[in-house]
Structures are given as structure tokens and as C-alpha cells.
Scaffold this motif. Structure first.
Motif, mmCIF file in Angstrom:
data_model
loop_
_atom_site.group_PDB
_atom_site.id
_atom_site.type_symbol
_atom_site.label_atom_id
_atom_site.label_comp_id
_atom_site.label_asym_id
_atom_site.label_seq_id
_atom_site.Cartn_x
_atom_site.Cartn_y
_atom_site.Cartn_z
ATOM 1 N N UNK A 64 0.824 -1.207 0.000
ATOM 2 C CA UNK A 64 0.000 0.000 0.000
ATOM 3 C C UNK A 64 0.858 1.257 0.000
ATOM 4 N N UNK A 65 1.950 1.254 0.776
ATOM 5 C CA UNK A 65 2.799 2.441 0.862
ATOM 6 C C UNK A 65 3.442 2.753 -0.485
ATOM 7 N N UNK A 66 3.994 1.721 -1.113
ATOM 8 C CA UNK A 66 4.687 1.967 -2.381
ATOM 9 C C UNK A 66 3.722 2.096 -3.558
ATOM 10 N N UNK A 67 2.467 1.700 -3.378
ATOM 11 C CA UNK A 67 1.472 1.895 -4.441
ATOM 12 C C UNK A 67 1.133 3.368 -4.646
ATOM 13 N N UNK A 68 1.475 4.200 -3.662
ATOM 14 C CA UNK A 68 1.189 5.634 -3.809
ATOM 15 C C UNK A 68 1.988 6.273 -4.952
ATOM 16 N N UNK A 69 3.028 5.591 -5.406
ATOM 17 C CA UNK A 69 3.786 6.113 -6.537
ATOM 18 C C UNK A 69 2.897 6.168 -7.784
ATOM 19 N N UNK A 70 1.861 5.308 -7.852
ATOM 20 C CA UNK A 70 0.972 5.240 -9.011
ATOM 21 C C UNK A 70 -0.240 6.149 -8.893
ATOM 22 N N UNK A 71 -0.350 6.900 -7.819
ATOM 23 C CA UNK A 71 -1.606 7.590 -7.556
ATOM 24 C C UNK A 71 -1.920 8.686 -8.575
ATOM 25 N N UNK A 72 -0.923 9.260 -9.250
ATOM 26 C CA UNK A 72 -1.178 10.316 -10.230
ATOM 27 C C UNK A 72 -1.594 9.753 -11.583
ATOM 28 N N UNK A 73 -0.918 8.701 -12.029
ATOM 29 C CA UNK A 73 -1.219 8.153 -13.349
ATOM 30 C C UNK A 73 -2.316 7.093 -13.307
ATOM 31 N N UNK A 74 -2.398 6.311 -12.224
ATOM 32 C CA UNK A 74 -3.416 5.255 -12.091
ATOM 33 C C UNK A 74 -4.053 5.353 -10.707
ATOM 34 N N UNK A 75 -4.895 6.348 -10.478
ATOM 35 C CA UNK A 75 -5.432 6.545 -9.116
ATOM 36 C C UNK A 75 -6.312 5.392 -8.640
ATOM 37 N N UNK A 76 -7.143 4.837 -9.510
ATOM 38 C CA UNK A 76 -8.013 3.740 -9.095
ATOM 39 C C UNK A 76 -7.198 2.499 -8.767
ATOM 40 N N UNK A 77 -6.223 2.179 -9.601
ATOM 41 C CA UNK A 77 -5.371 1.019 -9.325
ATOM 42 C C UNK A 77 -4.594 1.211 -8.031
ATOM 43 N N UNK A 78 -4.117 2.423 -7.777
ATOM 44 C CA UNK A 78 -3.386 2.694 -6.537
ATOM 45 C C UNK A 78 -4.285 2.477 -5.327
ATOM 46 N N UNK A 79 -5.552 2.917 -5.417
ATOM 47 C CA UNK A 79 -6.458 2.711 -4.277
ATOM 48 C C UNK A 79 -6.742 1.228 -4.054
ATOM 49 N N UNK A 80 -6.962 0.485 -5.116
ATOM 50 C CA UNK A 80 -7.238 -0.946 -4.966
ATOM 51 C C UNK A 80 -6.048 -1.680 -4.361
ATOM 52 N N UNK A 81 -4.834 -1.236 -4.680
ATOM 53 C CA UNK A 81 -3.655 -1.868 -4.097
ATOM 54 C C UNK A 81 -3.492 -1.521 -2.615
ATOM 55 N N UNK A 82 -4.042 -0.390 -2.187
ATOM 56 C CA UNK A 82 -3.943 -0.008 -0.768
ATOM 57 C C UNK A 82 -5.080 -0.576 0.068
ATOM 58 N N UNK A 83 -6.133 -1.079 -0.569
ATOM 59 C CA UNK A 83 -7.307 -1.539 0.177
ATOM 60 C C UNK A 83 -7.011 -2.730 1.096
ATOM 61 N N UNK A 84 -6.180 -3.715 0.704
ATOM 62 C CA UNK A 84 -5.932 -4.852 1.614
ATOM 63 C C UNK A 84 -5.327 -4.455 2.954
ATOM 64 N N UNK A 85 -4.488 -3.392 2.972
ATOM 65 C CA UNK A 85 -3.894 -3.014 4.254
ATOM 66 C C UNK A 85 -4.950 -2.505 5.232
ATOM 67 N N UNK A 86 -6.029 -1.884 4.719
ATOM 68 C CA UNK A 86 -7.117 -1.462 5.612
ATOM 69 C C UNK A 86 -7.875 -2.666 6.155
#
Length: 393
Positions: A64-86
């Protein structure tokens, strides 16, 4: 896209895209450091809330932490990658940041609501779900905690939507400002076009008419005159009047066409016309010119107009005087010097607006040069203009 009455094209989409480069530059400059700071903050959140011995939780949190690198170009994919940590940890900073980023760029309200609900469920329900007991769940989790979880999920969504609305409002205000400036420009062009049309009518109805009468009467004097000198003078007046009429007609057409299509002030004089100009000046003039034929057209026109204005002034203000035109080009500097002798008879009282020398100074300034003039010790007058040979203005 709209086309104005003056022929100018105005495209709102073009103005919209014109405002983006500044924002793009800011994102290119500040984007990477900000992303690195957010990743670092998420790693600190992981370190504070996740046990190193829990491999699944640690893996989801790091992803989830390193998925934030994708938040500008792929915001939806970045959120889905961070969801398991929640779902498996309490380190939810990365998920909240990704949800905010998605909300700040997306207009899909149903998608945002579903993402917020998914985060709320993942954060509220304990993991694994197969071990959930309804009785224990009702005792351990109260309505207050459920409300707090929903509020935590809704906060980044609302904040992202607010930022998006503010950004769009600023963009719209910029577009309105540009549209108003463009409208003001069109109004100014319309006023200028009307003034040009009025000036063209005046030139055609008044100036052209009077010059035509001069040409007709000079022609009659040339044919019916008995004195050979008078006939030659009448022929010169008729020729100059005819030439002036041609130039006036062309200028009238240029004024009427201004604003509707590009116009070129042709034909324009060049260095090849200097000898004819001196020979037909009506005074005793000597030309000494040593100039290359490769000078830019603007410089050639400036040289011609300088000699023309100087000889005209000699003819008006120093009757009976002779003139010498000396033109050189050295080290990239064109030097035009016109010197006349003292007049031999009184000058005629002719109307003058004193725009000639002012026009020469403006033309010289545009070409990186200067003008100097003044009386000579012998009682004559000297005009000197220096221009930069490489100028193309």
C-alpha cells in the motif's frame, strides 16, 4: 470553435489547454518530492501499527505504501492496491491518501461512493471474516465506531471533490478572463477597421480628387504651353501626380482590406530605384552609393525613404540648392548622408506637419539605428542616418 466577424478564430478549447502548462510544470517540479514524502509518511504509519512478525500484514502494508507512486497516473489502481492493508492492519494512511487522490480527479460519484464503502467495510470488520461472531461483533463494535469509520472514509472523498471543484473554478475564471480580453481585442479591431474605412473614403474623395485635378491641369499645360522649360516642368508635375495617384489608390485598397486579410505593401522600393529617385528629384543631385545587393528588404526600404525625404526637404526648404547623396556599408553599418548647399532663392511657404524626420527616426530605431541632422558651416544642411545592415524589422 467560433469565428469572429473580423475573421479571428477563437477556440475556447485552445484557451483551456493554454492554462495547463503552468500546472503541468508545477506537478513536474513538486510532484516527485511530494510523492516521496507521502510514501515515507505511509512507511512511518506502517512501522507504528504493524508487527514485523506478521508477514501478511507487513506485505499488504508495504504494498500500500509503495502503491502511492501510481496515484497520479493510475489513481483507481493505486487505491485498490492499498485496500488490503485497511482490511488486515490499522495502517490506513496509504489507503486514505489514495482515496483522496482518486476523488480529486474523478467525477464518478457512484465509483467514489463504492470505494469509500469498501474502505469502511475493510477498516471496520475484523479479519478474518470467517471468525466473525455476530454477538461478539455487536459487543465489540458500537454504532459510534461505525459512524467514525464512515466519516473517516467520507472525509478524503469530500476533500478531494472540493479540491477538484476549486481547480475547475480557477480554470473557468481564467478562461472567462481570456475570453473577455479576446472580446476587447475584437472590439478594438472593429473600431480600427471603421476608422481605416473612413480614412480610405476621405483619401479617395478628397486627396485623390485634388491630385487628379493637378495631373489634368499639368497635362494641359504640357500640351498647350509655349515655353519649353514650362512644358518640361508641367510634364514632371503630371508624372509625379500620376505616380502619387497610383500610390494613393493602393493605400486606399490597403486601408479597406486591413483586418480582413493579410496585405503586403507592394510594390516597395529598393536600392535599384535610387538612381531613378535622384534623377527625378527636380534638383541637382549627385549619388555616390556603394552598397551590396544582399541587404535585407527592410534596410533597402529605409535607405530609399531616407534619400526620398532628404531630397524632398531640399526641394521644399532650399530652392536652387544642390545635394550630394553618399551611402556606404562598412562592418555591418549602413551610413546614409545627404548634404545640400545653401539655397539660392527664398523658400516657398508650404504646409508641413513635421512628420518626415520623426518617421525617419522611428524607422531607424526599428532597425537598430539613429538619425542626426543639422546645418553645415557653409550654410547648407546635412542629414545622416545609420542603420544596422542585418536588421529585418
Amino acid at each position: 470553435m467560433r469565428v469572429s466577424h473580423a475573421g479571428t478564430v477563437y477556440d475556447p478549447a485552445a484557451t483551456s489547454t493554454a492554462a495547463r502548462p503552468a500546472g503541468d510544470r508545477a506537478r513536474r517540479i513538486y510532484g516527485p518530492p511530494l510523492d516521496a514524502a507521502l510514501v515515507a509518511a505511509s512507511l512511518v504509519n506502517v512501522w507504528a501499527n504493524v508487527d514485523v512478525e506478521e508477514s501478511l500484514a507487513m506485505g499488504c502494508a508495504l504494498l500500500a505504501a509503495f502503491a502511492l507512486v501510481l496515484r497520479r497516473c493510475l489513481p483507481l489502481a493505486a487505491f485498490l492496491l492499498t485496500l488490503p492493508t485497511a482490511l488486515v492492519t490499522d495502517a490506513v494512511w496509504a489507503a486514505l491518501i489514495a482515496l483522496y487522490t482518486l476523488s480529486s480527479v474523478s467525477r464518478h460519484r457512484v465509483l467514489l461512493g463504492g470505494c469509500a464503502l469498501a474502505f469502511s467495510i475493510s477498516s471496520f470488520l475484523p479479519w478474518p471474516w470467517t471468525d466473525i461472531d455476530a454477538a461478539e461483533l455487536s459487543e465489540a463494535y458500537s454504532l459510534v465506531e461505525l459512524t467514525a469509520t464512515l466519516a473517516t472514509a467520507a472525509a478524503p472523498v469530500f476533500l478531494g471533490q472540493l479540491v477538484q471543484a476549486r481547480r475547475e473554478l480557477s480554470q473557468r475564471l481564467w478562461e472567462i478572463s481570456r475570453a473577455r480580453e479576446h472580446e476587447q481585442l475584437l472590439m478594438t479591431q472593429n473600431v480600427l477597421a471603421k476608422e481605416r474605412a473612413q480614412l480610405a473614403r476621405e483619401m479617395h474623395d478628397v486627396v485623390s480628387h485634388q491630385v487628379s485635378l493637378i495631373a489634368v491641369q499639368a497635362g494641359a499645360l504640357q500640351v498647350g504651353g509655349s515655353d519649353p522649360a514650362a512644358r518640361r516642368t508641367a510634364a514632371t508635375i503630371r508624372r509625379l501626380s500620376t505616380q502619387t495617384l497610383d500610390e494613393l489608390r493602393y493605400m486606399v485598397s490597403v486601408l479597406r482590406d486591413s483586418g480582413s486579410r493579410p496585405t503586403e505593401l507592394t510594390p516597395q522600393p529598393s536600392l535599384a530605384d535610387l538612381h531613378h529617385l535622384v534623377d527625378t528629384s527636380g534638383i541637382g543631385a549627385e549619388l555616390d552609393a556603394d552598397l551590396p545587393d544582399t541587404l535585407p528588404p527592410a534596410v533597402q526600404r529605409a535607405v530609399y525613404r531616407t534619400v526620398q525625404e532628404a531630397l524632398t526637404n531640399v526641394r521644399k526648404h532650399a530652392p536652387g540648392a544642390t545635394a550630394r547623396v553618399h551611402i556606404t556599408c562598412q562592418d555591418g553599418i549602413v551610413d546614409v548622408t545627404v548634404t545640400n548647399t545653401p539655397p539660392t532663392r527664398p523658400a516657398l511657404d508650404l504646409p508641413s506637419a513635421h512628420h518626415g524626420l520623426a518617421g525617419l527616426r522611428q524607422r531607424a530605431a526599428l532597425l537598430g539605428g539613429n538619425v542626426s541632422c543639422g546645418p553645415t558651416p557653409e550654410g547648407g544642411y546635412r542629414l545622416q542616418v545609420r542603420l544596422t545592415a542585418g536588421s529585418t524589422a
